[in-house]
Design a protein around this motif. Structure first.
Motif, short mmCIF file in Angstrom:
data_model
loop_
_atom_site.label_atom_id
_atom_site.label_comp_id
_atom_site.label_asym_id
_atom_site.label_seq_id
_atom_site.Cartn_x
_atom_site.Cartn_y
_atom_site.Cartn_z
N LEU A 82 -15.52 2.48 0.88
CA LEU A 82 -14.52 1.63 0.80
C LEU A 82 -13.26 1.99 1.51
O LEU A 82 -12.98 3.02 1.87
CB LEU A 82 -14.35 1.23 -0.80
N PRO A 83 -12.35 0.82 1.78
CA PRO A 83 -11.34 1.15 2.20
C PRO A 83 -10.03 1.89 1.50
O PRO A 83 -10.42 1.55 0.26
CB PRO A 83 -10.67 -0.16 2.86
N LEU A 84 -9.35 2.58 1.96
CA LEU A 84 -8.39 3.17 1.01
C LEU A 84 -7.00 2.78 1.37
O LEU A 84 -6.63 2.78 2.49
CB LEU A 84 -8.34 4.80 1.18
N VAL A 85 -6.61 2.00 0.33
CA VAL A 85 -5.09 1.44 0.63
C VAL A 85 -4.21 2.20 -0.24
O VAL A 85 -3.94 2.18 -1.51
CB VAL A 85 -5.11 0.01 -0.07
N MET B 104 -11.79 -10.92 -11.76
CA MET B 104 -11.92 -9.83 -11.01
C MET B 104 -11.94 -8.61 -11.98
O MET B 104 -11.59 -8.58 -13.16
CB MET B 104 -10.29 -9.96 -10.30
N LYS B 105 -12.53 -7.63 -11.46
CA LYS B 105 -13.02 -6.53 -12.18
C LYS B 105 -12.17 -5.39 -11.85
O LYS B 105 -12.40 -4.97 -10.46
CB LYS B 105 -14.62 -6.14 -12.31
N ILE B 106 -11.31 -4.67 -12.42
CA ILE B 106 -10.59 -3.60 -11.89
C ILE B 106 -10.75 -2.51 -12.83
O ILE B 106 -10.84 -2.29 -13.98
CB ILE B 106 -9.06 -4.03 -12.12
N VAL B 107 -11.10 -1.25 -12.17
CA VAL B 107 -11.20 -0.13 -12.72
C VAL B 107 -10.18 0.92 -12.31
O VAL B 107 -9.76 1.16 -10.89
CB VAL B 107 -12.60 0.47 -12.26
N GLY C 41 -10.26 -11.38 -3.50
CA GLY C 41 -10.81 -10.88 -2.15
C GLY C 41 -9.98 -9.91 -1.30
O GLY C 41 -10.24 -9.35 -0.17
N LYS C 42 -8.57 -9.68 -1.89
CA LYS C 42 -7.76 -9.09 -1.00
C LYS C 42 -6.60 -8.37 -1.66
O LYS C 42 -6.27 -8.93 -2.83
CB LYS C 42 -6.97 -10.17 -0.12
N VAL C 43 -6.19 -7.24 -1.18
CA VAL C 43 -5.05 -6.39 -1.70
C VAL C 43 -4.06 -6.23 -0.49
O VAL C 43 -4.51 -6.21 0.56
CB VAL C 43 -5.52 -5.02 -2.19
N SER C 44 -2.92 -6.57 -0.76
CA SER C 44 -1.82 -6.36 0.17
C SER C 44 -0.74 -5.75 -0.42
O SER C 44 -0.42 -5.69 -1.85
CB SER C 44 -1.71 -7.77 0.79
N LEU D 46 -11.21 -6.82 -0.39
CA LEU D 46 -11.98 -6.08 -1.58
C LEU D 46 -13.33 -6.27 -1.37
O LEU D 46 -13.91 -6.96 -0.54
CB LEU D 46 -11.53 -6.88 -2.79
N PRO D 47 -14.22 -5.16 -1.86
CA PRO D 47 -13.66 -4.14 -2.61
C PRO D 47 -12.78 -3.03 -2.03
O PRO D 47 -13.13 -2.76 -0.77
CB PRO D 47 -14.80 -3.42 -3.26
N ALA D 48 -12.13 -2.42 -2.67
CA ALA D 48 -10.96 -1.28 -1.96
C ALA D 48 -10.73 -0.27 -3.29
O ALA D 48 -10.88 -0.78 -4.48
CB ALA D 48 -9.98 -2.02 -1.34
N VAL D 49 -10.37 0.84 -2.74
CA VAL D 49 -9.49 1.81 -3.45
C VAL D 49 -7.89 1.65 -3.31
O VAL D 49 -7.68 1.89 -1.97
CB VAL D 49 -9.85 3.35 -3.13
N VAL D 50 -7.30 1.41 -4.21
CA VAL D 50 -5.79 1.35 -4.11
C VAL D 50 -5.06 2.29 -5.03
O VAL D 50 -5.57 2.68 -6.12
CB VAL D 50 -5.49 -0.01 -4.72
#
Lengths: 255, 378
Positions: free
Chosen positions: A139-142, A1-4, A153-156, A172-176
């Motif tokens: 992208l979705p904002l969480v 996974m790549k996280i920025v 593939g998922k953020v919760s 994912l991808p998403a902004v958290v």
């Protein structure tokens, strides 16, 4: 996974923070400039994923003056793999809209699975940049998570509201974004500090990013010094202090 | 601070943050409860503080002696007792790194540098302190083993450590007949005296280490037979600089508390800081601390570069810094009046903790003996 992870250099809240009397802009020389604590927590989220899965790549992205390199270095010493520094004099005074557009342009080619940020910075406290970035990138904002789990593939996670707790998730991808209720950031260890200098940092100028040119920038319309603290209200007890105190509290909507 | 590199600044910043959150808020309570925070030591170990100037190969941080001075000053600014314990542990880890074989280093250093395994330095005996070359604990070779008998006194960490580096006599040839042997905790015949009741350093245990027919493999010997005294003394050179840095850190906090207090405390129609004689007192305290810092950094540099006057400079720095730290802390207590005497303000603890720095790692009288002998030798 790549996280920025988005990081911002802010004046240390432990120091006196002042505005330049003439221009109204933040006086950056008044105290230490450090990585915003909320960004360190965002980084901690990413580093914990990396602790569990060494193949995780953590990149930090900062937009700011020369000195922001120090904030990037700190993040690298804590365990991030590489940094991106958007450095351009033309960005001085960029407002949230401009900042978000520039950050989004830099993020577009990173191939990030997830972009993690603090919910709001401790200096500006606008709290809008991550949402604008998400909008730019489609992208979705969480947002404003107090706990979160990043799986392939998922953020919760959970968001605390005034009336309850919301369980939310997105693909994912998403902004958290995270709040100050997520885990406290780790200290960099000596090895991290010594190896930080050897980690790659890419410096990008505006010309290298596809951001529409705009004459728009923030202007200071007016500014005032915070008024000095005035002495509090004194209630002298002449047998009716309880009533007066209650009235005072009600009047000032303190109860 | 003076010409620190970017890395050194980052190191200092991190240790200061760590000390401010993990040590300072608990220091007074740990002292009162005589609680030895081994979990916090393991945290310090994870950050690289278990083998500060141990090579990186087996988990050390590979930093310099100057870095160590900066680190111990910061730790001691929060808690001199814990800082000093970490300093002793580092001395042990360094001795293993400097004098151990590859096999020994690979076996012992990972635990020591992570501070999941603590190390105790066992030189002093009930009847032998400053005249350490006359120690009487004996190790007798028996096949592939040494059998050790004797008692070690004032041992920091005793009862909690995983490793005891014991200086024992293998020949009756004075200081040349001493051998360093690593004794692991749990070895039959190894036991500990009662926890000593001390003036300061209460958050770390001090006990006797009793060795009765303790059998350890000959492969636990550090260096050659007869090298023990030299190894112990080389360890102490660094130990002296580090303990001096611990005095500097404690003294610095006492000084800073005094400045703040004198600005705030009102007497004779204004803040006490307006009294010039008190301002002069602060000036002297600050000067003493800066003098100590200068000496420590110079000694650390000599140690790092193996300068010919290393022993002298380490002895001088130890004496100057530990005297300065205690004197400043004691003056700070005086400046705080009755409040300084109360445990709650954390000042009397600094005074109690720093007092022993003038006694151990070679008493300050021994430091003068070393310096004096070197000054007159041909």
């Amino acid at each position: 996974m790549k996280i920025v992870v988005l990081i911002k250099q802010v004046p240390d809240t432990a120091d006196e923070r002042t505005l330049d009397a003439a221009t109204g802009w933040l006086n950056r020389d008044a105290g230490d400039n450090i990585v915003d604590e909320i960004n360190e927590r965002a980084l901690e989220v990413a580093l914990r994923v990396k602790d569990g899965d060494k193949s995780t790549e953590v990149v930090v992205l900062a937009m700011g003056p020369d000195e922001a390199a120090k904030a990037i270095r700190k993040a690298l010493s804590m365990g991030a793999d590489s940094g991106i520094h958007i450095l351009d004099d033309a960005l001085a005074g960029a407002d949230a809209t401009r900042t978000a557009a520039v950050l989004a342009a830099a993020l577009r080619d990173t191939g990030a699975d997830v972009i993690v940020a603090g919910n709001e910075s401790t200096d500006g406290r606008g709290g809008v940049v991550p949402a604008m970035v998400a909008e730019h990138l489609n992208l979705p904002l969480v947002g404003s998570l107090t706990t979160l789990e990043l799986a392939p593939g998922k953020v919760s996670g959970e968001r605390q509201g005034e009336s309850g707790t919301l369980s939310i998730s997105a693909g994912l991808p998403a902004v958290v974004t995270v709040t100050e209720r997520t885990a406290e950031a780790r200290f960099p260890n000596f090895k991290g500090i010594l190896t930080a200098k050897r980690k790659p940092v890419t410096t990008l100028s505006l010309a290298e990013l596809e951001v529409p040119a705009t004459p728009a920038h923030a202007v200071i319309v007016s500014h005032n010094e915070r008024p000095p603290r005035v002495a509090g209200t004194k209630i002298v007890d002449e047998g009716n202090a309880g009533t007066l105190l209650a009235e005072y509290l009600v009047e000032n909507r303190l109860v | 601070m003076e010409n620190l590199t970017e890395e050194q600044q980052a190191v200092v910043e991190m240790v200061r943050d760590f000390a401010a959150t993990a040590l300072a808020p608990h220091a007074v309570q740990w002292d009162e409860d005589k609680y030895f925070p081994m979990d916090v030591l393991a945290e310090a170990g994870a950050l690289g503080m278990g083998g500060i100037y141990v090579g990186e190969e087996h988990g050390g941080s590979g930093l310099s002696r100057t870095d160590a001075v900066l680190i111990f000053e910061e730790l001691a600014a929060a808690d001199p007792s814990i800082a000093a314990y970490i300093s002793i542990h580092n001395m042990v880890a360094w001795m293993v790194d400097a004098f151990g074989t590859d096999t020994q280093r690979a076996a012992w250093l990972p635990g020591l540098t992570a501070m999941t395994e603590l190390g105790s330095y066992c030189l002093t005996e009930p009847g032998v302190g400053s005249d350490a070359g006359a120690l009487s604990t004996r190790a007798v070779r028996d096949g592939d083993h040494y059998v050790i008998n004797g008692t070690k006194q004032f041992i920091s960490g005793a009862g909690s450590s995983a490793w005891y580096i014991v200086m024992a006599r293998t020949q009756d040839t004075g200081s040349h007949g001493i051998t360093a042997i690593m004794v692991p905790d749990g070895t039959p015949g190894l036991s500990f005296g009662a926890e000593e009741k001390k003036m300061g350093w209460r958050s770390q245990p001090t006990r006797q280490v009793v060795l009765e027919d303790v059998r350890v493999p000959a492969t636990n010997r550090l260096g050659g037979e007869g090298d023990g005294f030299m190894i112990a003394m080389k360890g102490l050179n660094g130990g002296r600089v580090n303990i001096g840095a611990c005095s500097l850190g404690g003294g610095r906090t006492a000084f800073q508390k005094s400045v703040a207090y004198l600005k705030e405390r009102q007497a004779f129609g204004g803040p006490l800081i307006k009294q010039q004689h008190l301002l002069f007192e602060l000036a002297d305290m600050d000067t003493e601390l800066e003098t100590a810092r200068t000496m420590l950094l110079r000694a650390a540099d000599a140690l790092e570069n193996g300068a010919p006057d290393t022993v002298k400079l380490c002895a001088m720095a130890k004496r100057v810094a530990t005297d300065a730290g205690f004197h400043v802390a004691n003056q700070a207590l005086q400046l705080h009046g009755g409040y300084g005497y109360l445990a709650e303000y954390g000042l009397e603890k600094i005074v109690r903790d720093l007092r022993v720095h003038q006694i151990l790692e070679g008493s300050n009288e021994i430091m003068r003996l070393i310096v004096g002998r070197l000054a007159v030798e041909d």
